[in-house]
Design an enzyme around this catalytic site. Structure first.
Site, PDB file in Angstrom:
ATOM      1  N   THR A   1      39.984 -20.798 -63.008  1.00 23.80           N
ATOM      2  CA  THR A   1      39.094 -21.951 -62.834  1.00 23.80           C
ATOM      3  C   THR A   1      38.464 -22.273 -64.175  1.00 23.80           C
ATOM      4  OG1 THR A   1      38.546 -21.248 -60.598  1.00 23.80           O
ATOM      5  CG2 THR A   1      37.020 -22.799 -61.640  1.00 23.80           C
TER       6      THR A   1
ATOM      7  N   THR B   1      32.578 -19.558 -60.994  1.00 24.33           N
ATOM      8  CA  THR B   1      33.999 -19.256 -61.163  1.00 24.33           C
ATOM      9  C   THR B   1      34.223 -17.842 -60.653  1.00 24.33           C
ATOM     10  OG1 THR B   1      35.816 -19.012 -62.745  1.00 24.33           O
ATOM     11  CG2 THR B   1      33.619 -18.620 -63.605  1.00 24.33           C
ATOM     12  N   GLY B   2      35.424 -17.588 -60.152  1.00 25.66           N
ATOM     13  CA  GLY B   2      35.692 -16.273 -59.581  1.00 25.66           C
ATOM     14  C   GLY B   2      36.092 -16.397 -58.120  1.00 25.66           C
TER      15      GLY B   2
ATOM     16  N   ARG C   1      44.420 -23.136 -48.374  1.00 23.50           N
ATOM     17  CA  ARG C   1      43.153 -22.459 -48.706  1.00 23.50           C
ATOM     18  C   ARG C   1      42.380 -23.259 -49.770  1.00 23.50           C
ATOM     19  NH1 ARG C   1      40.776 -20.583 -53.675  1.00 23.50           N
ATOM     20  NH2 ARG C   1      39.404 -18.847 -53.194  1.00 23.50           N
ATOM     21  N   VAL C   2      41.089 -23.413 -49.558  1.00 24.76           N
ATOM     22  CA  VAL C   2      40.224 -24.066 -50.552  1.00 24.76           C
ATOM     23  C   VAL C   2      39.073 -23.118 -50.858  1.00 24.76           C
ATOM     24  CG1 VAL C   2      38.710 -26.049 -50.994  1.00 24.76           C
ATOM     25  CG2 VAL C   2      40.827 -26.366 -49.698  1.00 24.76           C
ATOM     26  N   GLY C   3      38.731 -22.992 -52.129  1.00 26.35           N
ATOM     27  CA  GLY C   3      37.630 -22.120 -52.533  1.00 26.35           C
ATOM     28  C   GLY C   3      36.371 -22.903 -52.848  1.00 26.35           C
ATOM     29  N   ASP C   4      35.540 -22.316 -53.694  1.00 25.95           N
ATOM     30  CA  ASP C   4      34.224 -22.898 -53.999  1.00 25.95           C
ATOM     31  C   ASP C   4      34.275 -24.122 -54.916  1.00 25.95           C
ATOM     32  OD1 ASP C   4      35.154 -20.969 -56.010  1.00 25.95           O
ATOM     33  OD2 ASP C   4      33.293 -21.483 -57.056  1.00 25.95           O
TER      34      ASP C   4
ATOM     35  N   GLY D   1      36.246 -17.476 -54.812  1.00 25.59           N
ATOM     36  CA  GLY D   1      35.665 -18.676 -54.217  1.00 25.59           C
ATOM     37  C   GLY D   1      35.072 -18.486 -52.845  1.00 25.59           C
TER      38      GLY D   1
HETATM   39  N1  GLY Z   1      36.804 -20.141 -57.883  1.00 26.58           N
HETATM   40  C1  GLY Z   1      38.076 -20.662 -57.618  1.00 26.58           C
HETATM   41  C2  GLY Z   1      38.585 -20.376 -56.295  1.00 26.58           C
HETATM   42  O1  GLY Z   1      38.278 -19.347 -55.716  1.00 26.58           O
HETATM   43  O2  GLY Z   1      39.350 -21.178 -55.799  1.00 26.58           O
END
Ligand code: GLY
Length: 296
Positions: free
Chosen positions: A157, A208-209, A185-188, A211
């Protein structure tokens, strides 16, 4: 003074160089940050995000991005976009040309095409090779999601924060998400409040990291609100990370990082594990600062 922050050792300088070049051409803060993230997305040699980054378990890239304007809390985001870059520019168009905050998947792609973006193949020889290698591992045929969450997968990210006189702040992020993630899948990163937040009354924050954990913590919003209560950016980031470690059992499965900047230009960051390299540019002069988990 224009202060720009960009995450991680390798993509950070690429983002800052492109952003500063845009700034010196007279672009506003949002377009400056867009230029920084777009440069990273369009670089096929950079594995982190966009073209040539690491795909999901089906071997397809699904990209997420978001941008937020601290002046009026306007925001735009896209998630699970296939076959078009730069997604940060699509997110900015969502913010500036629609009344919505987020478009997803195929509909985000159709919106982008209607705005003149051209579809393209985002897989390169190198990421095809890495995907084929992964498919040959036991994890490649069994549990892709849990394989994705390992301590080595955290450079995927690029998050940027910006501050200019006013004070005015912008936060933005672009990602291909966890490598080998479950499709869909969607993260933060594209989630306002999780991956980014900006409010000119206080400052801005990004994440970042891992999510899933950053999202559950509403990490960016939480950090900005801690600054609103009077904490410095460093203390606000540490407060968020300490809370995550106390409450979230998976917060140390992978690095979870927050970074923040207040309207005075003070900067801070913290991580749940390992070390986090953050690039800081003040009027085009960059320095690398390393934050370690034991400081938090
Ligand atoms: N921080 C990016 C993700 O987990 O998608």
């Amino acid at each position: 003074m224009t202060t720009l922050l960009a995450t991680w050792r390798e993509p950070g300088p690429i983002a800052l160089e492109a952003a500063w070049a845009a700034r010196t051409r007279g672009l506003d803060l949002k377009s400056t940050i867009e230029a920084g993230l777009a440069a990273c997305e369009l670089d096929p040699t950079l594995i982190a995000i966009g073209l040539g980054s690491l795909p999901n378990a089906d071997g397809e890239l699904e990209l997420d991005a978001a941008i937020m304007d601290g002046r009026d809390l306007s925001a735009g985001a896209v998630c699970s976009v296939r076959g078009i870059v730069p997604v940060i520019s699509i997110a900015k168009k969502v913010m500036e040309e629609t009344r919505h905050v987020m478009l997803s998947g195929e509909q985000a792609r159709r919106f982008a095409i209607s705005k003149g973006f051209r579809p393209q193949n985002l897989m390169t020889e190198e990421n095809c090779r890495r995907y084929a290698e992964w498919l040959d591992t036991p994890e490649g045929t069994t549990d892709s999601y849990h394989h994705a969450i390992d301590g080595n997968n955290h450079g995927d990210t690029v998050t940027m924060l910006g501050l200019e006189d006013g004070p005015h702040t912008v936060a933005a992020s672009s990602t291909s998400g966890l490598q080998w993630k479950l499709p869909g899948r969607v993260g933060d990163s594209p989630i306002v409040g999780a991956g980014i937040y900006a409010d000119d009354e206080v400052g801005c924050a990004g994440a970042t990291g891992l999510g899933e954990e950053l999202w559950k913590a509403c990490a960016s919003f939480r950090t900005v609100e801690a600054m609103r209560r009077g904490l410095s950016p460093l203390e606000a980031c540490r407060d968020t990370i300490r809370q995550m470690k106390r409450r979230q059992v998976h917060a140390t499965d992978m690095p979870c990082v927050v970074l923040a900047m207040n309207t005075a230009g003070e900067v801070g960051a913290a991580t749940t594990i390992g070390e986090f390299p953050l690039w800081i540019s003040r009027d085009g002069t960059s320095e690398l600062k390393i934050y370690t988990a034991d400081e938090a």
